[in-house]
Design an enzyme around this catalytic site. Structure first.
Site, PDB file in Angstrom:
ATOM      1  N   THR D  18       0.840  -1.206   0.000  1.00 58.13           N
ATOM      2  CA  THR D  18       0.000   0.000   0.000  1.00 58.13           C
ATOM      3  C   THR D  18       0.874   1.255   0.000  1.00 58.13           C
ATOM      4  OG1 THR D  18      -0.070   0.147   2.424  1.00 58.13           O
ATOM      5  CG2 THR D  18      -1.759  -1.186   1.353  1.00 58.13           C
ATOM      6  N   ASP D  19       0.252   2.386  -0.327  1.00 56.67           N
ATOM      7  CA  ASP D  19       0.952   3.661  -0.170  1.00 56.67           C
ATOM      8  C   ASP D  19       0.054   4.629   0.592  1.00 56.67           C
ATOM      9  OD1 ASP D  19      -0.866   4.889  -1.931  1.00 56.67           O
ATOM     10  OD2 ASP D  19       0.474   4.742  -3.645  1.00 56.67           O
ATOM     11  N   GLN D  20       0.502   5.863   0.762  1.00 51.42           N
ATOM     12  CA  GLN D  20      -0.256   6.761   1.637  1.00 51.42           C
ATOM     13  C   GLN D  20      -1.581   7.209   1.038  1.00 51.42           C
ATOM     14  OE1 GLN D  20       2.644   9.938   2.200  1.00 51.42           O
ATOM     15  NE2 GLN D  20       1.307  11.371   1.163  1.00 51.42           N
TER      16      GLN D  20
END
Lengths: 144, 144, 144, 144
Positions: D18-20
Site C-alpha cells: 500500500t501507499d499513503q
C-alpha cells in the site's frame, strides 16, 4: 509533448532494485518516473505533497513503458520528464530514462504515465485550477 | 514465546524479491514476517485491517533479524509466527522462516519485531483491550 | 564505532516508500542504509560493485534497527554511516538516520547491519585483504 | 489472446504494497502479473527457474497496464493470465486482475507484458524450442 519544457532528475541504482538477472527489476524504472514527476511538479513552484494536503490525489490510471537497455547496480540514471497531455480530469507525463555514467548516455527506457485526479471520496474530479494554470504558464528549468 | 501458540503461513518467492546476488534481498524476509503477523491476528478472530478501522495503528518500533540461509526464487517459504511479549502499549512477535520445498526444511531466518500502538494523532496509546484479550485467551490454529 | 570516520548520504523519500499509515514502510529505511553503505565504501576509494567483480559478495547476516520517529513522503533523510566492527569474515556498519528538512534534524532511526563475505560458491570466506586495509587506513570524508 | 487457455492465481494484498493514498502503489500490480506468469509457465509443465537454468532469460521489454479500480490492503486479488502472442524471440502475456473478496469480483486492472529471450551474453535469441512447443500444445488448467 506539449512544449519543450522538461526537468532532469537523477537517481543512482540501488542494490535493492536489482534482480537475479543482474539488472534492475522492471517495475523500479516506474518508481524513478515518480521521482521525475515529483521534481517536475516542484519545478512548477508547488509540490505533490501540497496538492494532496489540499484534498486531491493524482492516481495512476494508465502506464506504458518500453525497455530499451538494462540499468545496472550503481548506474547513474537520468530522468527527463515532460508534460505529454493535460485534460480536465487527467494529466499525462512523458519520461525518457538514460544512463549517465561518464560518457555513456544510452537510452534505457521511455514511458508515459496518465494520472487522474480523485477527491477525498475517491471520485474523479477536476484537476486543481492552480495546478492547471502552472501546467500552462510556468517553465520548469532543468535541475536536480 | 509466551505459549506454544503459533500460526504457519506460506509464501512463494517472487522474482521481484531476488537481487543480483541470486538470492532474496534481505528486506523482503521482513515483509514475509508481516504476512505471518497478519495471519496470526486473523487466527485470533479479528484482522489488522479491522484494528486500523477502529483508529489504532501498530507501527514497527524495533526489528531484529538473523539470516541463516538464503531464500531463492520460486522457493516455498514457511513462516511460523508467535507472540513473544505483550506490553500495555506494545506487542512483540517472533518469527521463524524455513524453506518448504519438498523435504527441505532448512531454517532461513529468525526474527523479532516489536510494534507500538499509536492513536489517530500518532501518539503512543494502549493496545486495544479487545486485542489484548485475544492475545491472552485465543489459540491460533496452524493454517495457511 | 571504531573511529569517528563516517560518511553522510542523503535520500528524498519516494511515494513508493510510503504505506497506508501515511509514513514510510519500515523496510525501506534499511534500503537507505544500503545507500549509506555503498557511499561509505565508495569514500574508501573502491566500490561495492568492484568487490563483487572480484568474486566476493557481502551478504546481510544480521540486522538490528530501532525506529524513533517516522519518515514521510518528500522528506529529505540524512544517513550517517560508520564502521562498527571488522572481523576476519564479517563487517558491521552502524547507521543513524535523521530528517534533514530545513532546521528539522529529528532522529528517525538507528541501525546496525552485519555482512559476511561469501565466495563464488556461497561459502563464508575472508574479507578481501584490500578492503580490510581500506577499513583500517582510509578516512571517509563526509559527502553526498 | 491466442486461445481460451489461461491460469488463475491468487495473492492477498500485503501492507508493504500500500501507499499513503490508502491503496496499492501502482507498480505492485505488475509484480502480481509476474506471479501469474510464473504460474502459467508452471502449468505448462516446466518452470521459469528451469528456463533460466538452461541459460535463457526472459526480460521484460514492454508493459502496458490500465488501472480500473484500486486494490486495498488484505484484499484477495485474482490474476487471470493468458498468452497474447508468441513470436520467434518474444512472448506477450495478457492479464486481468479482479478483486476476489466474497462476492466482489470487481475488475482492478488489465495488462499486457512482452518479454524477449536473451542468451547468457544478454543478446536477443530464439525462445527455447521446448517452451514454444509447450505454448502451442499444452493446456494450462486453472489452478492455485
Amino acid at each position: 509533448m506539449i512544449s519543450d519544457r522538461h526537468t532532469i532528475s537523477e537517481v543512482r541504482v540501488r542494490y535493492a532494485e536489482t534482480d537475479q538477472m543482474g539488472i534492475v527489476y522492471h517495475t523500479h524504472y516506474l518508481v524513478w518516473c515518480e521521482v521525475g514527476r515529483t521534481d517536475y511538479i516542484r519545478a512548477l513552484g508547488t509540490t505533490y505533497a501540497e496538492i494532496e494536503r489540499e484534498g486531491i490525489v493524482l492516481a495512476v490510471a494508465d502506464v506504458r513503458i518500453r525497455y530499451v537497455a538494462p540499468a545496472r547496480y550503481d548506474d547513474r540514471i537520468r530522468i527527463r520528464t515532460w508534460l505529454e497531455r493535460v485534460q480536465s480530469r487527467a494529466v499525462t507525463f512523458g519520461y525518457e530514462l538514460t544512463r549517465a555514467n561518464g560518457e555513456d548516455g544510452a537510452r534505457i527506457a521511455t514511458a508515459t504515465i496518465k494520472l487522474i485526479a480523485l477527491d477525498a471520496s475517491g471520485s474523479p474530479c477536476l484537476l486543481p485550477a492552480s495546478l492547471v494554470r502552472r501546467f500552462h504558464e510556468d517553465t520548469p528549468a532543468p535541475h536536480h
